[in-house]
Structure formats: C-alpha cells, structure tokens
Motif scaffolding. Structure first.
Motif, PDB file in Angstrom:
ATOM      1  N   LEU A 135      68.294   9.225  15.842  1.00 19.77           N
ATOM      2  CA  LEU A 135      67.486  10.012  15.603  1.00 19.77           C
ATOM      3  C   LEU A 135      66.683  10.153  14.519  1.00 19.77           C
ATOM      4  O   LEU A 135      68.317  11.594  14.237  1.00 19.77           O
ATOM      5  N   ASP A 136      66.706   9.872  13.132  1.00 21.77           N
ATOM      6  CA  ASP A 136      66.558   9.757  12.075  1.00 21.77           C
ATOM      7  C   ASP A 136      65.500  10.825  11.678  1.00 21.77           C
ATOM      8  O   ASP A 136      64.746  10.611  11.827  1.00 21.77           O
ATOM      9  N   ALA A 137      65.529  12.014  11.590  1.00 19.43           N
ATOM     10  CA  ALA A 137      65.044  13.137  11.928  1.00 19.43           C
ATOM     11  C   ALA A 137      63.944  13.370  10.017  1.00 19.43           C
ATOM     12  O   ALA A 137      63.567  13.885  10.104  1.00 19.43           O
ATOM     13  N   ASN A 138      64.765  12.359   9.360  1.00 15.13           N
ATOM     14  CA  ASN A 138      64.333  12.151   7.988  1.00 15.13           C
ATOM     15  C   ASN A 138      63.308  11.610   7.522  1.00 15.13           C
ATOM     16  O   ASN A 138      62.176  12.179   7.280  1.00 15.13           O
ATOM     17  N   ALA A 139      63.531  10.945   8.554  1.00 10.73           N
ATOM     18  CA  ALA A 139      62.672   9.382   8.226  1.00 10.73           C
ATOM     19  C   ALA A 139      61.344  10.284   9.836  1.00 10.73           C
ATOM     20  O   ALA A 139      59.707  10.222   9.334  1.00 10.73           O
ATOM     21  N   ALA A 173      52.950  19.904   9.710  1.00 11.24           N
ATOM     22  CA  ALA A 173      53.471  18.950  11.043  1.00 11.24           C
ATOM     23  C   ALA A 173      55.003  19.109  10.514  1.00 11.24           C
ATOM     24  O   ALA A 173      54.928  17.836   9.022  1.00 11.24           O
ATOM     25  N   ARG A 174      56.168  18.914  11.153  1.00 11.58           N
ATOM     26  CA  ARG A 174      57.342  19.774  10.405  1.00 11.58           C
ATOM     27  C   ARG A 174      58.387  18.832  11.280  1.00 11.58           C
ATOM     28  O   ARG A 174      58.058  19.361  12.510  1.00 11.58           O
ATOM     29  N   VAL A 175      59.524  17.911  11.051  1.00 16.67           N
ATOM     30  CA  VAL A 175      60.473  17.836  12.119  1.00 16.67           C
ATOM     31  C   VAL A 175      61.572  17.650  11.486  1.00 16.67           C
ATOM     32  O   VAL A 175      61.825  18.170   9.659  1.00 16.67           O
ATOM     33  N   GLN A 176      62.953  18.894  11.918  1.00 19.13           N
ATOM     34  CA  GLN A 176      63.706  19.551  11.823  1.00 19.13           C
ATOM     35  C   GLN A 176      64.746  19.018  12.681  1.00 19.13           C
ATOM     36  O   GLN A 176      64.163  19.491  14.296  1.00 19.13           O
ATOM     37  N   VAL A 182      66.552  18.076  17.930  1.00 22.28           N
ATOM     38  CA  VAL A 182      64.800  17.795  17.329  1.00 22.28           C
ATOM     39  C   VAL A 182      63.953  18.861  17.164  1.00 22.28           C
ATOM     40  O   VAL A 182      63.192  18.441  18.237  1.00 22.28           O
ATOM     41  N   VAL A 183      63.183  19.097  16.610  1.00 19.80           N
ATOM     42  CA  VAL A 183      62.216  20.096  16.470  1.00 19.80           C
ATOM     43  C   VAL A 183      61.204  20.539  15.560  1.00 19.80           C
ATOM     44  O   VAL A 183      60.825  19.730  15.031  1.00 19.80           O
ATOM     45  N   PHE A 184      59.938  19.661  16.586  1.00 17.90           N
ATOM     46  CA  PHE A 184      58.620  19.239  16.236  1.00 17.90           C
ATOM     47  C   PHE A 184      57.420  20.448  15.948  1.00 17.90           C
ATOM     48  O   PHE A 184      57.572  20.771  17.087  1.00 17.90           O
ATOM     49  N   GLU A 266      71.163  28.630  19.282  1.00 16.19           N
ATOM     50  CA  GLU A 266      70.842  30.297  18.588  1.00 16.19           C
ATOM     51  C   GLU A 266      70.865  30.075  17.016  1.00 16.19           C
ATOM     52  O   GLU A 266      69.344  30.420  16.747  1.00 16.19           O
ATOM     53  N   SER A 267      71.260  28.799  16.628  1.00 18.42           N
ATOM     54  CA  SER A 267      70.935  28.193  14.022  1.00 18.42           C
ATOM     55  C   SER A 267      69.286  28.277  14.572  1.00 18.42           C
ATOM     56  O   SER A 267      69.055  28.332  13.578  1.00 18.42           O
ATOM     57  N   CYS A 268      68.260  28.054  16.019  1.00 17.20           N
ATOM     58  CA  CYS A 268      67.532  27.069  15.497  1.00 17.20           C
ATOM     59  C   CYS A 268      66.249  29.168  15.846  1.00 17.20           C
ATOM     60  O   CYS A 268      65.125  28.529  16.196  1.00 17.20           O
ATOM     61  N   ILE A 269      66.812  29.675  16.342  1.00 18.74           N
ATOM     62  CA  ILE A 269      66.198  30.840  17.025  1.00 18.74           C
ATOM     63  C   ILE A 269      65.173  31.355  15.675  1.00 18.74           C
ATOM     64  O   ILE A 269      66.253  32.298  14.990  1.00 18.74           O
ATOM     65  N   GLU A 270      64.563  31.833  15.747  1.00 15.11           N
ATOM     66  CA  GLU A 270      63.268  32.375  14.825  1.00 15.11           C
ATOM     67  C   GLU A 270      62.480  32.598  15.754  1.00 15.11           C
ATOM     68  O   GLU A 270      61.116  33.072  16.014  1.00 15.11           O
TER      69      GLU A 270
END
Length: 277
Positions: A135-139, A173-176, A182-184, A266-270
């Motif tokens: 998947l293209d997360a930037n798109a 509304a964010r996608v990373q 991929v986190v929405f 781990e890099s995604c935990i906030e």
C-alpha cells in the motif's frame, strides 16, 4: 444516587459489540453484571460511543447512577474482580448529574492499525487488520485530507445507520506507515455507523492503486454508498480517546491512550500522545 464515570478498556474480539443484547455476550452486559455485584442492585450504564463486534477500546467512557454509596476503588478493583479477562475498568470518578458520557463529549478519537504484509499475522489475530498487497501510505495520507472539515458522509455510513443526520465534522484524518504497519488516525465530533471502517476501506483502494487520490473527495460529493469500497474488517479498530469540556476535570483529558503495545511495533507506540487540533 451519585453519578460516576468510568474509563473502560476492552478487547473486542471476545464480545459482540458494546450494546446489551438478550444473549448477554456484549461489553455492556459484562460491565453491568460486574457493577451489579458491587452494588447488589441493577446498574444501567451509558457509553460515549457504541462499538461494533470485534472493535476494541483503550478509553471507552461510561457513566452510571450508583444506587448505593461505594468508594471509587470498589467501582475499579471490585468491578474488575468480576469482569472477564477482556475487560478492565481503568479509573472511576464522581461527577455531577448533568454529565453525560455521550452527549457531553465534544470529540472521539479512533485509530485503525493495519498489518500490510503478504502473510496474515497470527499473534496479532483480531487485534490488527490485514492487507496482503503493498500500500502507498503517502497516497492514502493525501486522499485523507479531503475528509477534514464538515461534510455529508452518506457515502461512508452503513445502510442500518440510525443517525438523524449524515453530517459530521472531522478534525483530523491521518495515515502513517511504521514498517509493516499502516496506522490510520481519525478525530471527529462523532462518527456514523461503520464510518471509520468504510473510510479505511476506501483509503485502501487508493493505497493499492485501484483509485486515484481524489476518489474520496468524489465519493463525498456523490453521497452514494454503493459507489464506495466495501466495509473493512473490524479487527484493527480502537476507540482510543473521548474529549469533554474542562469543567469535568476527568483524568487523561488533553491526552489519548493509543493502541496497546501488543498491537503496534515499538517505534509506533505513543502511550500518552497529546490531542492535536
């Protein structure tokens, strides 16, 4: 009676949604049964947002009018001793009787966690969504920008949705992408039935190249659910925060608790990400 607020965490795969059902296999049924054991009387509850079968919550806000006086610790530790493993009361606080878990809320925060790899995950089964093609997360992130603001979301509501109006205001509304995940992230005043899962489904169509970046804007204008993508799996969806006016001084306001560490690298935990307008 004293009105009490709870923050409740649950793993949705163990339940058939939030709202009570005759069969009793819902989060509300489990919670009310546990509270009744503490109160020795029925304890009806009201939540901030009813979640569907398979949807999780790190911060579901619930209120009830206690029929008897109990220390706040009883509504936490006592209730937890009677709850199944998939549900936990995180904190309790007394409030005035004009507080309402649903109608006093000014915003809800949801996160969808999608594993994007060729082989379905086993250890995170039911805790993350899955899509096998790259998947293209930037798109997807660019496409999601069209959702911000006040819109008619008819194209993204379930046929069974009972909301009086399809108009909602999305704050962000964010996608990373975080490695294979991929986190929405979505925040709005409120959401329609299946709205987030329908949005994720449409964004995945953009991400896999089946539709252009401006497709979500076209769907918003068209207001036709039949032209949009299928509803995506509930597995990766988390209710992770509810906002209220400062007058209530509820714990954790101004912050959200995102998905648990089990569901993200781990890099995604906030764990205490600040609310962002």
């Amino acid at each position: 009676m004293m009105r009490t607020v709870l923050s409740v965490e649950y793993a949705g795969e163990s339940f058939e949604g939030w709202q009570t059902q005759p069969h009793g296999r819902t989060v509300q049924d489990a919670l009310e049964l546990a509270l009744a054991r503490i109160a020795d009387a029925p304890v009806p509850t009201v939540c901030a947002g009813r979640t569907d079968t398979g949807v999780h919550a790190t911060t579901q806000i619930v209120h009830f009018d206690a029929p008897v006086a109990r220390p706040l610790s009883a509504w936490v530790r006592g209730a937890n001793s009677h709850l199944p493993d998939g549900v936990s009361v995180r904190w309790a606080q007394g409030v005035s009787d004009d507080f309402h878990a649903r109608f006093s809320a000014t915003a809800r925060h949801y996160r969808y966690v999608l594993f994007n790899g060729p082989v379905r995950p086993a250890l995170l089964h039911a805790r993350v969504g899955w899509f096998h093609r790259p998947l293209d997360a930037n798109a997807m992130a660019k496409a999601a920008l069209a959702l911000v603001g006040e819109h008619d979301f008819t194209a993204f509501r379930a046929a069974s949705c009972q909301a009086h109006s399809p108009v909602r205001t999305i704050r962000y509304a964010r996608v990373q992408r975080h490695g294979e995940y991929v986190v929405f992230d979505f925040c709005a005043d409120a959401f329609l039935h299946h709205m987030i899962r329908n949005l994720v489904g449409a964004l995945v169509y953009v991400g896999k190249g089946a539709q252009p970046v401006d497709w979500l804007a076209v769907l918003l204008c068209g207001r036709d659910r039949t032209l949009a993508a299928p509803t995506f799996s509930a597995s990766g969806l988390y209710l992770c925060g509810v906002e209220y006016p400062d007058q209530w001084s509820l714990p954790g306001q101004g912050r959200i608790i995102c998905t648990p560490q089990l569901a993200l690298p781990e890099s995604c935990i906030e764990p205490e990400s600040k609310f962002v307008d």
